[in-house]
Write a protein that holds these residues in place. Sequence first.
Motif, mmCIF file in Angstrom:
data_model
loop_
_atom_site.group_PDB
_atom_site.id
_atom_site.type_symbol
_atom_site.label_atom_id
_atom_site.label_comp_id
_atom_site.label_asym_id
_atom_site.label_seq_id
_atom_site.Cartn_x
_atom_site.Cartn_y
_atom_site.Cartn_z
ATOM 1 N N SER A 296 0.821 -1.218 0.000
ATOM 2 C CA SER A 296 0.000 0.000 0.000
ATOM 3 C C SER A 296 0.851 1.262 0.000
ATOM 4 O O SER A 296 0.576 2.207 -0.747
ATOM 5 C CB SER A 296 -0.933 -0.009 1.213
ATOM 6 O OG SER A 296 -1.808 -1.112 1.160
ATOM 7 N N GLY A 297 1.894 1.294 0.840
ATOM 8 C CA GLY A 297 2.741 2.484 0.909
ATOM 9 C C GLY A 297 3.565 2.675 -0.344
ATOM 10 O O GLY A 297 3.687 3.794 -0.863
ATOM 11 N N ALA B 65 3.202 5.772 -3.011
ATOM 12 C CA ALA B 65 4.348 6.657 -3.204
ATOM 13 C C ALA B 65 4.744 6.743 -4.671
ATOM 14 O O ALA B 65 4.994 7.833 -5.200
ATOM 15 C CB ALA B 65 5.525 6.175 -2.368
ATOM 16 N N SER B 66 4.804 5.599 -5.350
ATOM 17 C CA SER B 66 5.218 5.611 -6.754
ATOM 18 C C SER B 66 4.187 6.297 -7.629
ATOM 19 O O SER B 66 4.537 7.034 -8.563
ATOM 20 C CB SER B 66 5.465 4.180 -7.233
ATOM 21 O OG SER B 66 4.302 3.390 -7.114
ATOM 22 N N ALA C 31 12.204 5.487 3.731
ATOM 23 C CA ALA C 31 11.447 4.281 4.086
ATOM 24 C C ALA C 31 10.086 4.681 4.642
ATOM 25 O O ALA C 31 9.960 5.692 5.349
ATOM 26 C CB ALA C 31 12.202 3.434 5.102
ATOM 27 N N VAL C 32 9.070 3.897 4.305
ATOM 28 C CA VAL C 32 7.717 4.136 4.822
ATOM 29 C C VAL C 32 7.076 2.808 5.190
ATOM 30 O O VAL C 32 7.511 1.739 4.749
ATOM 31 C CB VAL C 32 6.818 4.868 3.796
ATOM 32 C CG1 VAL C 32 7.376 6.237 3.448
ATOM 33 C CG2 VAL C 32 6.615 4.024 2.539
ATOM 34 N N GLY D 38 3.578 7.203 2.426
ATOM 35 C CA GLY D 38 4.023 7.150 1.044
ATOM 36 C C GLY D 38 3.630 8.387 0.267
ATOM 37 O O GLY D 38 4.415 8.916 -0.534
ATOM 38 N N HIS D 39 2.430 8.859 0.513
ATOM 39 C CA HIS D 39 1.945 10.072 -0.155
ATOM 40 C C HIS D 39 2.754 11.288 0.286
ATOM 41 O O HIS D 39 3.175 12.109 -0.547
ATOM 42 C CB HIS D 39 0.464 10.267 0.171
ATOM 43 C CG HIS D 39 -0.249 11.163 -0.793
ATOM 44 N ND1 HIS D 39 -1.493 10.881 -1.311
ATOM 45 C CD2 HIS D 39 0.101 12.361 -1.338
ATOM 46 C CE1 HIS D 39 -1.868 11.846 -2.124
ATOM 47 N NE2 HIS D 39 -0.924 12.765 -2.145
ATOM 48 N N ALA D 40 2.985 11.395 1.578
ATOM 49 C CA ALA D 40 3.753 12.524 2.106
ATOM 50 C C ALA D 40 5.179 12.514 1.576
ATOM 51 O O ALA D 40 5.749 13.566 1.246
ATOM 52 C CB ALA D 40 3.752 12.497 3.631
#
Length: 448
Positions: free
Chosen positions: A15-16, A20-21, A301-302, A319-321
């Motif tokens: 999910s993270g 993020a990608s 890292a998240v 991941g968004h942040a």
Amino acid sequence: MAEFDYDLFVIGAGSGGVRASRIAAGHGARAAVAEEFRVGGTCVIRGCVPKKLLVYASQFAEELHDTAKLGWTIGQKSFDWAALRDFVASDVDRLERAYTSTLDNNKVDHFHERATIAGPNTVRLASGREISAKYILVAVGAWPVMPEFPGNEHAITSNEVFHLENFPKRVVIQGAGYIALEFAGIFNALGAHVTVVNRSDKILRSYDESLTDRLLTMMRARGVEFRFNAPIESIIKQSDGSLCVNTKGFLPIEADAVLVATGRKPKTPGLGLENAGIELGPNGQIPVDEYNATSCPSIYAVGDVTDRVQLTPVAIREGHAFADTVFGGKPRTIAYDHIPSAVFSQPPLAGVGLTEAAARAAGHDIKIYTSDFRPMKNMFATRAERGFYKLIVDTATDKVIGVHMIGPDAPEILQAVAIAVKAGLTKADFDDTVALHPSMAEELVLMR
């Protein structure tokens, strides 16, 4: 030519990592993801999503017993584990396809093989190929812990429980956290005899004791057996294929399956972090700052691998942040207070903010409001289980600093009230809100 093959390379398509990608690509980054197993990560593939489907199925078993009071006559009933197992697996397949489509639609390259860190700006795929990236994000999640004891090879973890060939009639579960108790409820409701063994005398240590004490009583009344201060010492596989489970201080237990759910550790072994000068924390976690940055300037890292809060919605926000901060020019951090959480036990419980014990330990002068009631839905049930809601109020400010509840649909109700706690609303604000009647949620605004 570009200095690096990619602007961002993500290790782990959970999910993270997927979030993020995707967001980084939306900011114009050339992004790629490597995943050694299946796209979607723990929650989608072997965690909260398939587990929640099993919860729904097991709850239906209970409701079938109450149909006569509802005016329904049901014929012969039987349960087919293989049908349920295969349906859950098919939905996992559907979700994996959806996550993969998300990567494709956002033009994120994905490699279906293991990737490790070869240097501050280099990852090495299992095939031997090395890829350079300006930034590397580690989002590999966590992995179930299997304690060392003779015969532990005969036990399974939450990774394997969704793929059992046959439904076990006798189940031993080690652990008393949310994973252990959720599966205890599932197997119990579907007809198995369940014994929970735990090394301590507490369940769900991070939740308010008013709820956990009540849950323990209810689970016992439903037929779940508990043995406290009784960790597994050995498992012996017998000639008929069954298991003999030896625990400290008790007689052996005969079982068809043993599920170990004693926690999860960051999945960092063999990841190659030492090649970038990154030292791990005491639990194997990757230390990061508030912007998810490691001690190596090019590596972040998240998610669960950081061992901050092991929850899917937290990993997604991290991941968004990260993507907004590094690629969007909008530095963002995540607040880790007021995170709502739930246990999809039977019955479920949920909470947000401080527990009573935590509030007192933090020095708050508090006032406690409670509501102890029988939910209307339970009028049809053979068990007279009661719901219980609890508000913790800071007397100096009148702010509601904690809400905890157990009963039908508690997680669904808690999500909405978590907004009020996060916003800092007062008990007076709760009191001024008109009740929605008849509902369980109205109890939140009727406590005096």
